[in-house]
Enzyme design. Structure first.
Site, mmCIF file in Angstrom:
data_model
loop_
_atom_site.group_PDB
_atom_site.id
_atom_site.type_symbol
_atom_site.label_atom_id
_atom_site.label_comp_id
_atom_site.label_asym_id
_atom_site.label_seq_id
_atom_site.Cartn_x
_atom_site.Cartn_y
_atom_site.Cartn_z
ATOM 1 N N LYS A 212 -31.984 59.722 -0.363
ATOM 2 C CA LYS A 212 -31.075 58.607 -0.017
ATOM 3 C C LYS A 212 -30.147 59.043 1.058
ATOM 4 C CE LYS A 212 -26.885 58.015 -0.839
ATOM 5 N NZ LYS A 212 -26.701 57.368 0.501
ATOM 6 N N GLY A 265 -22.437 66.540 3.013
ATOM 7 C CA GLY A 265 -21.398 65.475 3.297
ATOM 8 C C GLY A 265 -20.133 66.028 2.789
ATOM 9 N N SER A 266 -19.388 65.217 2.147
ATOM 10 C CA SER A 266 -18.136 65.675 2.079
ATOM 11 C C SER A 266 -17.807 66.545 0.716
ATOM 12 C CB SER A 266 -17.070 64.363 2.015
ATOM 13 O OG SER A 266 -17.562 63.568 1.026
ATOM 14 N N THR A 267 -16.731 67.127 0.699
ATOM 15 C CA THR A 267 -16.789 68.007 -0.536
ATOM 16 C C THR A 267 -16.356 67.263 -1.757
ATOM 17 O OG1 THR A 267 -15.587 70.018 0.876
ATOM 18 C CG2 THR A 267 -15.071 69.749 -1.314
ATOM 19 N N VAL A 269 -17.495 64.274 -2.538
ATOM 20 C CA VAL A 269 -18.545 63.540 -3.054
ATOM 21 C C VAL A 269 -19.328 65.034 -3.866
ATOM 22 C CG1 VAL A 269 -20.788 62.383 -2.540
ATOM 23 C CG2 VAL A 269 -18.960 61.735 -1.472
ATOM 24 N N GLU A 295 -23.893 71.694 1.251
ATOM 25 C CA GLU A 295 -23.135 72.139 2.431
ATOM 26 C C GLU A 295 -21.874 70.796 2.603
ATOM 27 O OE1 GLU A 295 -22.988 75.077 3.259
ATOM 28 O OE2 GLU A 295 -24.922 75.598 2.162
ATOM 29 N N CYS A 329 -19.256 69.241 10.958
ATOM 30 C CA CYS A 329 -18.559 69.878 9.896
ATOM 31 C C CYS A 329 -17.941 71.160 10.517
ATOM 32 C CB CYS A 329 -19.562 69.863 8.822
ATOM 33 S SG CYS A 329 -21.227 70.603 9.670
ATOM 34 N N GLU A 426 -9.156 68.177 5.888
ATOM 35 C CA GLU A 426 -10.354 67.541 6.832
ATOM 36 C C GLU A 426 -10.083 66.160 7.355
ATOM 37 O OE1 GLU A 426 -14.508 67.010 5.808
ATOM 38 O OE2 GLU A 426 -15.177 68.325 7.355
HETATM 39 P P1 NAD Z 1 -20.000 61.747 2.784
HETATM 40 O O1 NAD Z 1 -19.472 62.570 1.721
HETATM 41 O O2 NAD Z 1 -19.321 60.233 2.907
HETATM 42 O O3 NAD Z 1 -21.560 61.289 2.567
HETATM 43 C C1 NAD Z 1 -22.451 61.956 2.474
HETATM 44 C C2 NAD Z 1 -23.488 61.261 1.586
HETATM 45 O O4 NAD Z 1 -23.327 61.055 0.308
HETATM 46 C C3 NAD Z 1 -24.069 60.154 2.226
HETATM 47 O O5 NAD Z 1 -25.435 59.685 1.838
HETATM 48 C C4 NAD Z 1 -23.290 59.099 1.352
HETATM 49 O O6 NAD Z 1 -23.831 58.068 1.358
HETATM 50 C C5 NAD Z 1 -23.305 59.537 -0.050
HETATM 51 N N1 NAD Z 1 -22.165 59.163 -0.879
HETATM 52 C C6 NAD Z 1 -21.029 58.724 -0.369
HETATM 53 N N2 NAD Z 1 -20.130 58.330 -1.804
HETATM 54 C C7 NAD Z 1 -20.947 58.815 -2.657
HETATM 55 C C8 NAD Z 1 -20.806 58.922 -4.193
HETATM 56 N N3 NAD Z 1 -19.516 58.317 -4.390
HETATM 57 N N4 NAD Z 1 -21.612 59.237 -4.873
HETATM 58 C C9 NAD Z 1 -22.891 59.724 -4.360
HETATM 59 N N5 NAD Z 1 -23.234 59.738 -3.040
HETATM 60 C C10 NAD Z 1 -22.223 59.286 -2.202
HETATM 61 O O7 NAD Z 1 -20.119 62.403 4.122
HETATM 62 P P2 NAD Z 1 -20.424 61.840 5.551
HETATM 63 O O8 NAD Z 1 -19.199 61.009 6.055
HETATM 64 O O9 NAD Z 1 -21.943 61.277 5.688
HETATM 65 O O10 NAD Z 1 -20.331 63.128 6.405
HETATM 66 C C11 NAD Z 1 -19.312 63.920 6.780
HETATM 67 C C12 NAD Z 1 -18.879 64.956 5.678
HETATM 68 O O11 NAD Z 1 -20.067 65.694 5.847
HETATM 69 C C13 NAD Z 1 -17.784 65.842 6.465
HETATM 70 O O12 NAD Z 1 -17.128 66.343 5.468
HETATM 71 C C14 NAD Z 1 -18.361 67.153 6.991
HETATM 72 O O13 NAD Z 1 -17.813 68.316 6.761
HETATM 73 C C15 NAD Z 1 -19.729 67.168 5.960
HETATM 74 N N6 NAD Z 1 -20.794 67.880 6.623
HETATM 75 C C16 NAD Z 1 -21.155 69.015 6.439
HETATM 76 C C17 NAD Z 1 -21.933 69.910 6.906
HETATM 77 C C18 NAD Z 1 -22.373 71.453 6.663
HETATM 78 O O14 NAD Z 1 -23.372 71.937 6.720
HETATM 79 N N7 NAD Z 1 -21.291 72.000 5.675
HETATM 80 C C19 NAD Z 1 -23.069 69.364 7.899
HETATM 81 C C20 NAD Z 1 -22.730 68.163 8.190
HETATM 82 C C21 NAD Z 1 -21.684 67.392 7.523
#
Ligand code: NAD
Length: 542
Positions: A212, A265-267, A269, A295, A329, A426
């Site tokens: 996804k 993605g975000s912590t 989620v 991550e 990130c 963040e």
């Molecule tokens: P996000 O959490 O908004 O989205 C990540 C994924 O989760 C996407 O596919 C999104 O569609 C999905 N998602 C969103 N809401 C959801 C829900 N309620 N239920 C299930 N899935 C859901 O993050 P983003 O804006 O795409 O990316 C930025 C975040 O990712 C920042 O917090 C960043 O620090 C983190 N990040 C971390 C690393 C790492 O290696 N630690 C690398 C890249 C990004």
């Protein structure tokens, strides 16, 4: 069939193209940018061998140019997730039984296609979709993704070669089985390489996957999928479902066949995914305990000791905090600077920040593009407004303009409170908050840096004093999964700095390392006894 001990080429990091004026790659990139910008695409879900076009179209626009349409993607209802899981299950036996060299060949070919035929396409798509400069798109969509595919293939025979001792008339083996069920890959918008790696790492280990992707990077995802298809990935091994994130993920987590989640993605989620899986485990919903690899967020620090080199520190802060608009990130978003260095550092930063070119990334003279969407723009401009009204903050540099794109200028805030929310939360944008500590307060400032944050992803320590560096290694040991000395906290390279952090930053399963691949196998121990005993009495029994 190939009956031999197969070797794979050793992983070598892909060299980044410079795109300097006069180079052929620059001309090719500019041509590709123009051609992609004039040919809108319609990404859709892929279930088994079928493209699922629903007609429920969601428009895609370049973040730096509202007027530039990149096309629209077909949003699928949650029921398509069930179809994708079924397609994955159908593909599972064939893929699990394929020799590892067959699986490896798919990803080696994908890496080669990305190095050559598809390089400028995937780089240009990442520039347009995520507003990365040519350099940022190159090190992500080309170099890092090529490296992920090549290095992961390189780790595979080493993992499979890890075998137990044998002797005493028995032969012991470890069979590295894929997980039973499917792996759900949920990817972020900010790195095309991460989007490409999360579904393919489990697939390389013999798993079937439902992917996804992020709605904000559908355009670049579309071209990564083309690479995988041309590389010969069999239908059903990686199925892709585009649609409402919460609804689709919910549906996947409800499946008895969920074997793992590969998330970045975000912590917030990831915590919600963990909670839902935890509840499912409690209810006995799953066949096994799903592997959870995530991550997540960061509040990455730069800490300067009084012996730091100010010129190099200023450059690290500018690159570390503002490249790709701070949407890494790993981006530096909090800094601790001794009062003795502050006047010189402040003068340097304030000289440079107003001159940083921000704008359309197709103009290669720009250093920064736009933030990803209105939500990010509002979050960042809102934080600046709050800082302007806060007596603990001095906003040293800022600016924003949303007329043509979501532009937020490099923003620098000085706070007098080391625990200020701007040092904790963040914000995921080009906003660096800095705390100036009295040199006599050094130990306390270091302890605050180590312990104040719920995150522990990346961090950098700056000093010329060797004893100070040794001390910082100890105090900051748990503060970052990727720790840099006299460098910026961004720019990890596959095979060189395996990436991931602890605390609320993730499970630290180190993308781009064998450690990550190990999460996607469930080893079976086999003992074969060649001549089994026939007497049941032991000698001690007399
Ligand atoms: P996000 O959490 O908004 O989205 C990540 C994924 O989760 C996407 O596919 C999104 O569609 C999905 N998602 C969103 N809401 C959801 C829900 N309620 N239920 C299930 N899935 C859901 O993050 P983003 O804006 O795409 O990316 C930025 C975040 O990712 C920042 O917090 C960043 O620090 C983190 N990040 C971390 C690393 C790492 O290696 N630690 C690398 C890249 C990004």
């Amino acid at each position: 069939m190939i009956d031999s001990t197969v070797n794979v080429p050793p992983g070598v990091n892909e060299v980044a193209r410079s795109y300097a004026p006069g180079t052929p790659e620059r001309d090719e990139l500019l041509r590709t940018l123009a051609s992609l910008a004039s040919q809108p695409v319609e990404p859709c879900s892929r279930v088994g061998a079928k493209d699922v076009r629903t007609g429920d179209l969601v428009p895609m626009r370049a973040p730096h140019k509202h007027a530039l349409s990149l096309g629209a993607w077909h949003s699928a209802p949650a029921s398509v997730m069930d179809d994708a899981i079924a397609a994955a299950r159908e593909a599972a036996p064939g893929w699990a039984e394929a020799p590892w060299s067959t699986r490896a060949a798919v990803f080696m070919k994908a890496a080669e296609l990305l190095t050559t035929k598809y390089r400028s396409v995937v780089v240009a798509a990442t520039m347009l979709a995520q507003s990365k400069t040519a350099h940022q798109a190159e090190i992500d969509a080309a170099c890092e993704l090529i490296d992920f595919w090549r290095f992961n293939v390189g780790y595979l025979p080493r993992i499979l070669g890890e075998q137990p001792l044998s002797g005493g008339g028995a032969w012991n083996l470890l069979d590295h089985r894929p997980l039973e069920g499917f792996v759900l890959a949920v990817t972020p918008f900010n790195f095309t390489a991460i989007a490409g790696n999360l579904p393919t790492a489990p697939a390389l280990m013999g798993n079937v996957v439902v992917w996804k992707p992020s709605p904000a990077s559908m355009f670049s995802t579309h071209f990564v999928l083309e690479v995988l298809r041309e590389a010969g990935l069999p239908p059903g091994v990686i199925n892709v479902v585009l649609g409402d994130p919460a609804a689709l993920v919910d549906r996947a987590l409800a499946s008895r066949d969920l074997a793992g989640v590969h998330f970045t993605g975000s912590t917030e989620v990831f915590r919600s995914i963990w909670a839902r899986v935890g509840a499912g485990v409690g209810e006995g919903r799953y066949r096994s305990y799903p592997r959870l690899v995530g991550e997540t967020g960061g509040k990455d620090f730069v800490f300067a000791h009084p012996s730091a080199d100010v010129d190099a520190l200023a450059t690290a802060l500018i690159r570390g905090a503002y490249e790709f608009q701070g949407q890494k990130c790993s981006a530096a978003s909090r800094a601790y600077v001794p009062a003795s260095l502050w006047p010189a550092l402040r003068a340097k930063l304030m000289d440079v920040l107003p001159t940083i070119p921000v704008g359309d990334v197709a103009d290669l003279s720009n250093f920064m593009g736009a933030v990803i969407d209105r939500r990010a723009y509002d979050r960042l401009t809102g934080a600046v407004q709050q800082a302007l009204a806060d007596e603990r903050c001095e906003v040293l540099h800022h600016g924003a303009d949303d007329r043509e794109g979501w532009f937020v200028r490099p923003t620098l805030v000085r706070t007098t409170d080391p625990s200020h929310p701007l040092m904790q939360r963040e914000l995921f944008g080009p906003l660096l908050t800095l705390f100036v500590y009295a040199d006599s307060w050094y130990e306390d400032a270091l302890a605050r840096c180590a312990n104040d944050s719920e995150y522990a992803l990346t961090g950098a320590f700056w000093a010329r004093d060797r004893a100070a560096i040794a001390h910082a290694h100890t105090v900051l040991r748990q503060a970052a999964g990727n720790f840099y000395v006299n460098d910026k906290p961004t720019g990890a390279v596959v095979g060189q700095q395996p990436f991931g952090g602890g605390r609320a930053s993730g499970t630290n399963d180190k993308a781009g390392a064998a450690l990550n691949l190990l999460r996607w196998v469930s080893p079976r121990t086999i003992k074969e006894t060649f001549v089994p005993p026939v007497a049941w009495r032991y000698p001690y029994m007399g």
